[in-house]
Design a protein around this motif. Structure first.
Motif, PDB file in Angstrom:
ATOM      1  N   GLU A  43       6.114  -0.203  -9.799  1.00  0.00           N
ATOM      2  CA  GLU A  43       6.420   0.519  -8.570  1.00  0.00           C
ATOM      3  C   GLU A  43       6.171   1.985  -8.869  1.00  0.00           C
ATOM      4  OE1 GLU A  43       9.902  -0.461  -6.077  1.00  0.00           O
ATOM      5  OE2 GLU A  43      10.449   1.644  -6.412  1.00  0.00           O
ATOM      6  N   ILE A  44       5.219   2.566  -8.162  1.00  0.00           N
ATOM      7  CA  ILE A  44       4.827   3.951  -8.404  1.00  0.00           C
ATOM      8  C   ILE A  44       4.975   4.725  -7.110  1.00  0.00           C
ATOM      9  CG2 ILE A  44       2.942   5.493  -9.071  1.00  0.00           C
ATOM     10  CD1 ILE A  44       1.751   3.075 -10.607  1.00  0.00           C
ATOM     11  N   CYS A  45       5.697   5.822  -7.174  1.00  0.00           N
ATOM     12  CA  CYS A  45       5.819   6.703  -6.019  1.00  0.00           C
ATOM     13  C   CYS A  45       4.964   7.933  -6.295  1.00  0.00           C
ATOM     14  CB  CYS A  45       7.278   7.102  -5.803  1.00  0.00           C
ATOM     15  SG  CYS A  45       7.531   8.005  -4.260  1.00  0.00           S
ATOM     16  N   TYR A  46       4.181   8.320  -5.321  1.00  0.00           N
ATOM     17  CA  TYR A  46       3.321   9.487  -5.499  1.00  0.00           C
ATOM     18  C   TYR A  46       3.234  10.262  -4.190  1.00  0.00           C
ATOM     19  CZ  TYR A  46      -0.130   6.263  -3.509  1.00  0.00           C
ATOM     20  OH  TYR A  46      -0.787   5.369  -2.707  1.00  0.00           O
ATOM     21  N   CYS A  47       2.990  11.559  -4.317  1.00  0.00           N
ATOM     22  CA  CYS A  47       2.936  12.447  -3.151  1.00  0.00           C
ATOM     23  C   CYS A  47       1.651  13.260  -3.171  1.00  0.00           C
ATOM     24  CB  CYS A  47       4.120  13.418  -3.154  1.00  0.00           C
ATOM     25  SG  CYS A  47       5.723  12.612  -3.057  1.00  0.00           S
ATOM     26  N   SER A  48       1.172  13.581  -1.990  1.00  0.00           N
ATOM     27  CA  SER A  48       0.013  14.465  -1.870  1.00  0.00           C
ATOM     28  C   SER A  48       0.490  15.905  -1.977  1.00  0.00           C
ATOM     29  CB  SER A  48      -0.685  14.244  -0.522  1.00  0.00           C
ATOM     30  OG  SER A  48       0.088  14.819   0.526  1.00  0.00           O
ATOM     31  N   THR A  49      -0.436  16.823  -2.108  1.00  0.00           N
ATOM     32  CA  THR A  49      -0.077  18.245  -2.149  1.00  0.00           C
ATOM     33  C   THR A  49       0.459  18.716  -0.805  1.00  0.00           C
ATOM     34  OG1 THR A  49      -2.358  18.844  -1.646  1.00  0.00           O
ATOM     35  CG2 THR A  49      -1.712  18.810  -3.976  1.00  0.00           C
ATOM     36  N   LEU A  50       0.274  17.912   0.236  1.00  0.00           N
ATOM     37  CA  LEU A  50       0.798  18.243   1.567  1.00  0.00           C
ATOM     38  C   LEU A  50       2.194  17.662   1.792  1.00  0.00           C
ATOM     39  CD1 LEU A  50      -2.461  17.618   3.613  1.00  0.00           C
ATOM     40  CD2 LEU A  50      -1.584  19.790   2.734  1.00  0.00           C
ATOM     41  N   GLY A  51       2.739  16.980   0.756  1.00  0.00           N
ATOM     42  CA  GLY A  51       4.090  16.439   0.864  1.00  0.00           C
ATOM     43  C   GLY A  51       4.175  15.051   1.466  1.00  0.00           C
ATOM     44  N   GLU A  52       3.051  14.389   1.690  1.00  0.00           N
ATOM     45  CA  GLU A  52       3.065  13.011   2.167  1.00  0.00           C
ATOM     46  C   GLU A  52       3.241  12.106   0.958  1.00  0.00           C
ATOM     47  OE1 GLU A  52      -0.826  13.523   3.718  1.00  0.00           O
ATOM     48  OE2 GLU A  52      -0.104  13.457   5.794  1.00  0.00           O
ATOM     49  N   CYS A  53       4.173  11.150   1.029  1.00  0.00           N
ATOM     50  CA  CYS A  53       4.494  10.314  -0.135  1.00  0.00           C
ATOM     51  C   CYS A  53       4.328   8.834   0.199  1.00  0.00           C
ATOM     52  CB  CYS A  53       5.928  10.574  -0.589  1.00  0.00           C
ATOM     53  SG  CYS A  53       6.247  12.284  -1.084  1.00  0.00           S
ATOM     54  N   TRP A  54       4.001   8.053  -0.833  1.00  0.00           N
ATOM     55  CA  TRP A  54       3.836   6.612  -0.697  1.00  0.00           C
ATOM     56  C   TRP A  54       4.427   5.924  -1.921  1.00  0.00           C
ATOM     57  CZ3 TRP A  54       0.114  10.245   0.042  1.00  0.00           C
ATOM     58  CH2 TRP A  54      -0.394  10.379   1.331  1.00  0.00           C
ATOM     59  N   ASP A  63       3.583  -9.688  -3.474  1.00  0.00           N
ATOM     60  CA  ASP A  63       2.387  -9.170  -2.812  1.00  0.00           C
ATOM     61  C   ASP A  63       2.259  -7.680  -3.090  1.00  0.00           C
ATOM     62  OD1 ASP A  63       1.803 -11.645  -1.707  1.00  0.00           O
ATOM     63  OD2 ASP A  63       2.961 -11.246   0.116  1.00  0.00           O
ATOM     64  N   ASN A  64       1.050  -7.207  -3.245  1.00  0.00           N
ATOM     65  CA  ASN A  64       0.810  -5.779  -3.425  1.00  0.00           C
ATOM     66  C   ASN A  64       1.026  -5.074  -2.095  1.00  0.00           C
ATOM     67  OD1 ASN A  64       0.026  -6.481  -5.999  1.00  0.00           O
ATOM     68  ND2 ASN A  64      -2.145  -6.254  -5.622  1.00  0.00           N
ATOM     69  N   SER A  65       1.661  -3.912  -2.147  1.00  0.00           N
ATOM     70  CA  SER A  65       1.884  -3.164  -0.914  1.00  0.00           C
ATOM     71  C   SER A  65       1.931  -1.673  -1.209  1.00  0.00           C
ATOM     72  CB  SER A  65       3.200  -3.583  -0.257  1.00  0.00           C
ATOM     73  OG  SER A  65       4.297  -3.217  -1.058  1.00  0.00           O
ATOM     74  N   THR A  66       1.577  -0.900  -0.215  1.00  0.00           N
ATOM     75  CA  THR A  66       1.711   0.552  -0.246  1.00  0.00           C
ATOM     76  C   THR A  66       2.404   0.942   1.041  1.00  0.00           C
ATOM     77  OG1 THR A  66      -0.331   0.781  -1.501  1.00  0.00           O
ATOM     78  CG2 THR A  66       0.506   2.757  -0.436  1.00  0.00           C
ATOM     79  N   VAL A  67       3.556   1.612   0.918  1.00  0.00           N
ATOM     80  CA  VAL A  67       4.318   2.013   2.101  1.00  0.00           C
ATOM     81  C   VAL A  67       4.589   3.512   2.047  1.00  0.00           C
ATOM     82  CG1 VAL A  67       5.396  -0.236   2.479  1.00  0.00           C
ATOM     83  CG2 VAL A  67       6.507   1.405   0.991  1.00  0.00           C
ATOM     84  N   GLU A  68       4.574   4.117   3.196  1.00  0.00           N
ATOM     85  CA  GLU A  68       4.870   5.546   3.286  1.00  0.00           C
ATOM     86  C   GLU A  68       6.372   5.748   3.118  1.00  0.00           C
ATOM     87  OE1 GLU A  68       3.787   9.330   6.166  1.00  0.00           O
ATOM     88  OE2 GLU A  68       2.976   7.345   6.598  1.00  0.00           O
ATOM     89  N   ARG A  70       9.542   9.112   2.676  1.00  0.00           N
ATOM     90  CA  ARG A  70       9.780  10.544   2.896  1.00  0.00           C
ATOM     91  C   ARG A  70       9.683  11.343   1.604  1.00  0.00           C
ATOM     92  NH1 ARG A  70      13.051  11.797   7.915  1.00  0.00           N
ATOM     93  NH2 ARG A  70      13.217  13.769   6.837  1.00  0.00           N
ATOM     94  N   THR A  71      10.275  10.805   0.514  1.00  0.00           N
ATOM     95  CA  THR A  71      10.266  11.484  -0.784  1.00  0.00           C
ATOM     96  C   THR A  71      10.233  10.447  -1.894  1.00  0.00           C
ATOM     97  OG1 THR A  71      12.680  11.480  -0.964  1.00  0.00           O
ATOM     98  CG2 THR A  71      11.671  13.426   0.042  1.00  0.00           C
ATOM     99  N   CYS A  72       9.955  10.897  -3.094  1.00  0.00           N
ATOM    100  CA  CYS A  72      10.044  10.040  -4.276  1.00  0.00           C
ATOM    101  C   CYS A  72      11.406  10.271  -4.913  1.00  0.00           C
ATOM    102  CB  CYS A  72       8.928  10.369  -5.265  1.00  0.00           C
ATOM    103  SG  CYS A  72       7.302   9.846  -4.709  1.00  0.00           S
ATOM    104  N   HIS A  73      12.117   9.188  -5.131  1.00  0.00           N
ATOM    105  CA  HIS A  73      13.448   9.256  -5.731  1.00  0.00           C
ATOM    106  C   HIS A  73      13.349   9.069  -7.240  1.00  0.00           C
ATOM    107  CE1 HIS A  73      15.203   9.187  -1.744  1.00  0.00           C
ATOM    108  NE2 HIS A  73      14.367   8.200  -1.455  1.00  0.00           N
ATOM    109  N   GLY A  74      14.433   9.318  -7.932  1.00  0.00           N
ATOM    110  CA  GLY A  74      14.490   9.142  -9.378  1.00  0.00           C
ATOM    111  C   GLY A  74      14.498   7.673  -9.752  1.00  0.00           C
ATOM    112  N   PRO A  75      14.688   7.370 -11.032  1.00  0.00           N
ATOM    113  CA  PRO A  75      14.708   5.988 -11.490  1.00  0.00           C
ATOM    114  C   PRO A  75      15.745   5.154 -10.749  1.00  0.00           C
ATOM    115  CG  PRO A  75      14.677   7.492 -13.347  1.00  0.00           C
ATOM    116  CD  PRO A  75      14.895   8.321 -12.119  1.00  0.00           C
ATOM    117  N   SER A  76      15.408   3.897 -10.526  1.00  0.00           N
ATOM    118  CA  SER A  76      16.321   2.981  -9.852  1.00  0.00           C
ATOM    119  C   SER A  76      17.083   2.153 -10.864  1.00  0.00           C
ATOM    120  CB  SER A  76      15.545   2.067  -8.902  1.00  0.00           C
ATOM    121  OG  SER A  76      14.793   1.135  -9.656  1.00  0.00           O
ATOM    122  N   ALA A  77      17.959   1.289 -10.371  1.00  0.00           N
ATOM    123  CA  ALA A  77      18.762   0.437 -11.249  1.00  0.00           C
ATOM    124  C   ALA A  77      17.881  -0.569 -11.997  1.00  0.00           C
ATOM    125  CB  ALA A  77      19.813  -0.301 -10.436  1.00  0.00           C
ATOM    126  N   THR A  78      16.682  -0.845 -11.488  1.00  0.00           N
ATOM    127  CA  THR A  78      15.806  -1.818 -12.140  1.00  0.00           C
ATOM    128  C   THR A  78      14.681  -1.168 -12.950  1.00  0.00           C
ATOM    129  OG1 THR A  78      14.440  -1.993 -10.166  1.00  0.00           O
ATOM    130  CG2 THR A  78      16.236  -3.602 -10.411  1.00  0.00           C
TER     131      THR A  78
END
Length: 82
Positions: A43-54, A63-68, A70-78
Motif C-alpha cells: 500500500e503506497i500513498c503518494y502525492c503530486s506537487t499540486l497536493g493531489e494524493c492517491w 484486486d489492485n486499486s488506486t484511489v484518491e 485527501r492526504t497521506c497518513h503515517g504508518p497504520s496498525a498493519t
C-alpha cells in the motif's frame, strides 16, 4: 520527488552472492521468492506537487486499486505485518 515517467526500484532481491535475482537466470532462491511473492501486498500513498494524493494497493490476493485521498497518513496498525 519524481518527474512524470520516472521510477524508483525500492525492492531489488539479491542472491546470497549479491547478484540480482532474475527470471532470465533462475536460481533456487529466485524460484522460492517467485512462488511466495503472491503473499506480499503493498500500500503506497503518494502525492503530486499540486497536493493531489492517491493510495495504490496491490497484491496479497486482493484486486489492485488506486484511489484518491485527501492526504497521506503515517504508518497504520498493519504496517510491515505478515
Amino acid at each position: 520527488m519524481l518527474s512524470a515517467g520516472e521510477s524508483i526500484d525500492f525492492f531489488v532481491p539479491r542472491d546470497t552472492d549479491g547478484s540480482t535475482l532474475s527470471f532470465e537466470k533462475p536460481t533456487p532462491l529466485y524460484s522460492k521468492m517467485n512462488k511466495d511473492r503472491y503473499r506480499l501486498g503493498v500500500e503506497i500513498c503518494y502525492c503530486s506537487t499540486l497536493g493531489e494524493c492517491w493510495i495504490l494497493r496491490s497484491g496479497a490476493n486482493t484486486d489492485n486499486s488506486t484511489v484518491e485521498t485527501r492526504t497521506c497518513h503515517g504508518p497504520s496498525a498493519t504496517t510491515f505485518q505478515q
